[in-house]
Design a protein around this motif. Sequence first.
Motif, PDB file in Angstrom:
ATOM      1  N   VAL A 348       9.271 -10.505  -5.267  1.00 38.04           N
ATOM      2  CA  VAL A 348       9.339  -9.545  -4.161  1.00 38.04           C
ATOM      3  C   VAL A 348       8.680  -8.212  -4.538  1.00 38.04           C
ATOM      4  O   VAL A 348       7.916  -7.641  -3.766  1.00 38.04           O
ATOM      5  N   VAL A 349       8.991  -7.710  -5.716  1.00 38.28           N
ATOM      6  CA  VAL A 349       8.531  -6.383  -6.153  1.00 38.28           C
ATOM      7  C   VAL A 349       7.185  -6.501  -6.860  1.00 38.28           C
ATOM      8  O   VAL A 349       7.021  -7.310  -7.777  1.00 38.28           O
ATOM      9  N   GLU A 350       6.227  -5.687  -6.436  1.00 36.15           N
ATOM     10  CA  GLU A 350       4.918  -5.644  -7.081  1.00 36.15           C
ATOM     11  C   GLU A 350       4.597  -4.202  -7.475  1.00 36.15           C
ATOM     12  O   GLU A 350       4.636  -3.309  -6.633  1.00 36.15           O
ATOM     13  N   PHE A 351       4.287  -3.996  -8.747  1.00 39.24           N
ATOM     14  CA  PHE A 351       3.835  -2.697  -9.229  1.00 39.24           C
ATOM     15  C   PHE A 351       2.304  -2.697  -9.174  1.00 39.24           C
ATOM     16  O   PHE A 351       1.646  -3.376  -9.969  1.00 39.24           O
ATOM     17  N   LEU A 352       1.746  -1.937  -8.263  1.00 36.92           N
ATOM     18  CA  LEU A 352       0.302  -1.992  -8.025  1.00 36.92           C
ATOM     19  C   LEU A 352      -0.470  -0.893  -8.746  1.00 36.92           C
ATOM     20  O   LEU A 352      -1.698  -0.918  -8.750  1.00 36.92           O
ATOM     21  N   GLY A 353       0.247   0.099  -9.329  1.00 35.59           N
ATOM     22  CA  GLY A 353      -0.452   1.178 -10.016  1.00 35.59           C
ATOM     23  C   GLY A 353      -1.226   2.057  -9.037  1.00 35.59           C
ATOM     24  O   GLY A 353      -0.949   2.101  -7.837  1.00 35.59           O
ATOM     25  N   ARG A 354      -2.223   2.759  -9.565  1.00 30.96           N
ATOM     26  CA  ARG A 354      -3.040   3.646  -8.716  1.00 30.96           C
ATOM     27  C   ARG A 354      -3.864   2.821  -7.747  1.00 30.96           C
ATOM     28  O   ARG A 354      -4.548   1.882  -8.145  1.00 30.96           O
ATOM     29  N   GLN A 355      -3.821   3.211  -6.488  1.00 32.93           N
ATOM     30  CA  GLN A 355      -4.580   2.528  -5.455  1.00 32.93           C
ATOM     31  C   GLN A 355      -5.065   3.544  -4.433  1.00 32.93           C
ATOM     32  O   GLN A 355      -4.559   4.675  -4.365  1.00 32.93           O
ATOM     33  N   ASN A 356      -6.027   3.141  -3.646  1.00 36.36           N
ATOM     34  CA  ASN A 356      -6.396   3.923  -2.472  1.00 36.36           C
ATOM     35  C   ASN A 356      -5.325   3.657  -1.419  1.00 36.36           C
ATOM     36  O   ASN A 356      -5.312   2.597  -0.779  1.00 36.36           O
ATOM     37  N   VAL A 357      -4.421   4.606  -1.238  1.00 34.50           N
ATOM     38  CA  VAL A 357      -3.244   4.364  -0.392  1.00 34.50           C
ATOM     39  C   VAL A 357      -3.640   4.110   1.060  1.00 34.50           C
ATOM     40  O   VAL A 357      -2.903   3.453   1.803  1.00 34.50           O
ATOM     41  N   ARG A 358      -4.802   4.608   1.472  1.00 37.80           N
ATOM     42  CA  ARG A 358      -5.234   4.383   2.852  1.00 37.80           C
ATOM     43  C   ARG A 358      -5.416   2.891   3.150  1.00 37.80           C
ATOM     44  O   ARG A 358      -5.284   2.457   4.291  1.00 37.80           O
ATOM     45  N   GLU A 359      -5.677   2.113   2.117  1.00 41.79           N
ATOM     46  CA  GLU A 359      -5.845   0.675   2.313  1.00 41.79           C
ATOM     47  C   GLU A 359      -4.506  -0.029   2.519  1.00 41.79           C
ATOM     48  O   GLU A 359      -4.465  -1.177   2.978  1.00 41.79           O
ATOM     49  N   TYR A 360      -3.403   0.652   2.166  1.00 39.86           N
ATOM     50  CA  TYR A 360      -2.090  -0.001   2.213  1.00 39.86           C
ATOM     51  C   TYR A 360      -1.228   0.418   3.394  1.00 39.86           C
ATOM     52  O   TYR A 360      -0.402  -0.374   3.862  1.00 39.86           O
ATOM     53  N   TYR A 361      -1.379   1.641   3.890  1.00 43.40           N
ATOM     54  CA  TYR A 361      -0.542   2.054   5.020  1.00 43.40           C
ATOM     55  C   TYR A 361      -0.646   1.106   6.213  1.00 43.40           C
ATOM     56  O   TYR A 361       0.373   0.809   6.858  1.00 43.40           O
ATOM     57  N   PRO A 362      -1.841   0.591   6.566  1.00 43.47           N
ATOM     58  CA  PRO A 362      -1.912  -0.336   7.710  1.00 43.47           C
ATOM     59  C   PRO A 362      -1.132  -1.636   7.492  1.00 43.47           C
ATOM     60  O   PRO A 362      -0.812  -2.341   8.451  1.00 43.47           O
ATOM     61  N   LYS A 363      -0.822  -1.968   6.233  1.00 38.87           N
ATOM     62  CA  LYS A 363      -0.092  -3.197   5.924  1.00 38.87           C
ATOM     63  C   LYS A 363       1.424  -2.998   5.981  1.00 38.87           C
ATOM     64  O   LYS A 363       2.179  -3.970   6.053  1.00 38.87           O
ATOM     65  N   LEU A 364       1.880  -1.736   5.897  1.00 38.76           N
ATOM     66  CA  LEU A 364       3.309  -1.468   5.710  1.00 38.76           C
ATOM     67  C   LEU A 364       4.078  -1.503   7.026  1.00 38.76           C
ATOM     68  O   LEU A 364       3.637  -0.967   8.043  1.00 38.76           O
ATOM     69  N   ASP A 365       5.266  -2.103   6.970  1.00 41.17           N
ATOM     70  CA  ASP A 365       6.202  -2.044   8.084  1.00 41.17           C
ATOM     71  C   ASP A 365       7.158  -0.864   7.943  1.00 41.17           C
ATOM     72  O   ASP A 365       7.778  -0.430   8.912  1.00 41.17           O
ATOM     73  N   LEU A 366       7.245  -0.347   6.707  1.00 43.79           N
ATOM     74  CA  LEU A 366       8.210   0.714   6.446  1.00 43.79           C
ATOM     75  C   LEU A 366       7.817   1.415   5.143  1.00 43.79           C
ATOM     76  O   LEU A 366       7.409   0.758   4.186  1.00 43.79           O
TER      77      LEU A 366
END
Length: 475
Positions: A348-366
Motif C-alpha cells: 500500500v505504502v510507496e516512498f517515491l522520494g523527490r518527484q515533480n509533484v505536478r505529475e501526481y496531484y491529478p492522480k490523488l483522491d486525497l
Amino acid sequence: MKTNMRIGIIAEGTYPYITGGVSSWIQTLISNLPEFEFEIYHLRPDSKKREVRYKIPKNVVRVHEVNIFGDFDPDISEKADLSMLDTITDVIVKNRSLEELVSILENFIEKNAGKSFSKIFSSKEFWNLVVKTYRNFFSHRGFTEYYWVIRNLILPIVNSLNFVPEKCDIFHVPSTGYASLVGVVGKFLYNVPLIITEHGIYHREREREIIISKWLPEDYKTMWINLFRAISMIAYNTCDSLTTLFKKNQLFQLELGADPKKMVIIPNGVDVDKFDMPKEKHEGFIIGFVGRVTRIKDVKTAIRSIRVVKDVLRNKKIKFLIIGPTDEEQDYYEECKKLSKNLFLEDVVEFLGRQNVREYYPKLDLLLLSSVSEGQPLVILEAMAAGVPIVATDVGACKEMVYDEEGQCGIIVPPKNHIMMAKAILKLYEDAELRKVFSQNAKKIVRKKYRLDLMIKRYRDLYLHLVRGQTALKT
C-alpha cells in the motif's frame, strides 16, 4: 523594470540547502521579483558540506554563510563595548522584567552594530555575568557545567552579531531567532528598514523543543526559553514591518508586545494555473503525502492511519504515496519504512522520494498532511489549486485554509491522532459527492485568496513603500 534596490534575505538553516516551506518561499520570492537584487545571508548549524537544492536565480548577487555554532572571528577592527554587560547582569540578578532586559539588549546591539564581539568570552564582563548569575540562581549545580551551558547559550548569538551584512536597502528575515539578530545589526548599522516575516512562531517552536529535550537539564530550560522570547521581542520592537501568513500567528506576536501598526498578513501564494490540471482516471483510491520525510511531518502517524483504513476497507484497493525527499533525517526515513513493513503495508505504502509533484496531484483522491508543526503549508495550496480534498492536522494555518468562511475543502483532525485521521480519510472515501464539493470549494478559494501574483505584488509594494519612507502597507 530594474529598481537598483538590493534586498538582504537572512535565512537560518534553510535556503538554499533544505527544501520545503521557508526555502521554497525564498526561492519563489526572489524568482518573481527580478527587478530587485538580492543578497543571501545563511546561518548554518554546522560546517558540513551540503548540496545546494535550488537553482540560484540570476538576481542573487552573492550568498554569504557562517556556522553560528563554530569558531568565527571576522576581520572587524573596532571592538564592541562590553561594559553594558554589567548592566545586563544586574537586571538579570535582580529578577527584573523581561521587557526591561530586552530594552537594554536592544540598546547594547544598536551601540555595537558592526563591531566585533569576538573577545567577549575572554572579557571580565562575561566572567562577572557567569559568576553572579551562578551564585544567585544555579549554585546547586556544578560551576563547570553552568559555565559551558552559558557559553553554548551565548555562542550563536555572538556569531550572529559578528555576521555583519553588507549594505542593503532593506533586510528581510523570514523568522525571528538568530537570523533576526543579523537583520537588526544591518538595520542599526545602515539605518535601513527591516522586515520580519514569520511562517511559524520561532520562539514557540524552540520552546516546544526545549521542554521535551533530554540534552538540557530541567534547571536551565526556563533560562533558555526566555532567551528565545527575548530575541523575538527584539525583532518585533526593531522591525519596520512584521508580516505573517495567517491571523492565528498575530495572536502570538501580540503576546510578546508586537506593535499592531507594524503587523501585516501576506498569505503564501501558488501559481494556480500551473496546478489546475484534469484529473487522471485510475483504479482504487490514492492518498498522497507531499513533503519531507521528517519528524516534524509525523509521517508515522499517517502510516498508522493507513493501517486502520486498510483494516476497514479490507480488500478494497488503496495506495498511500509518500512524495518528497527522504535524506534530511535518514534515520527517521528508515524508521518509517520499518513501520510500514511491520504493519504489513508494503503493498500500500510507496516512498517515491523527490518527484515533480505536478505529475501526481491529478492522480490523488486525497492529500494527507500529518504534521505536528506548520506555518501555512504550500502543499495545501497546491492541492487546493489541483482540486484535491484535504485531510490535515490542526497546526499552523491548516484550519484557516481548509475551513475557509467561503467553503470547506477538507477535514481537520488533531495532531498525532491516527484514529481520527483514519476516520476522516474513510469519510471522504465513502462520500464521492462530498469530495466533489470540497474540490470545487478549494479551487474557488485558492484563486481568490492565495494566488502567487497577489503575494508577489504585496511584497513588491511593501519593499517600495518602506524604502520611500512610508509606513507598512495594510493588505
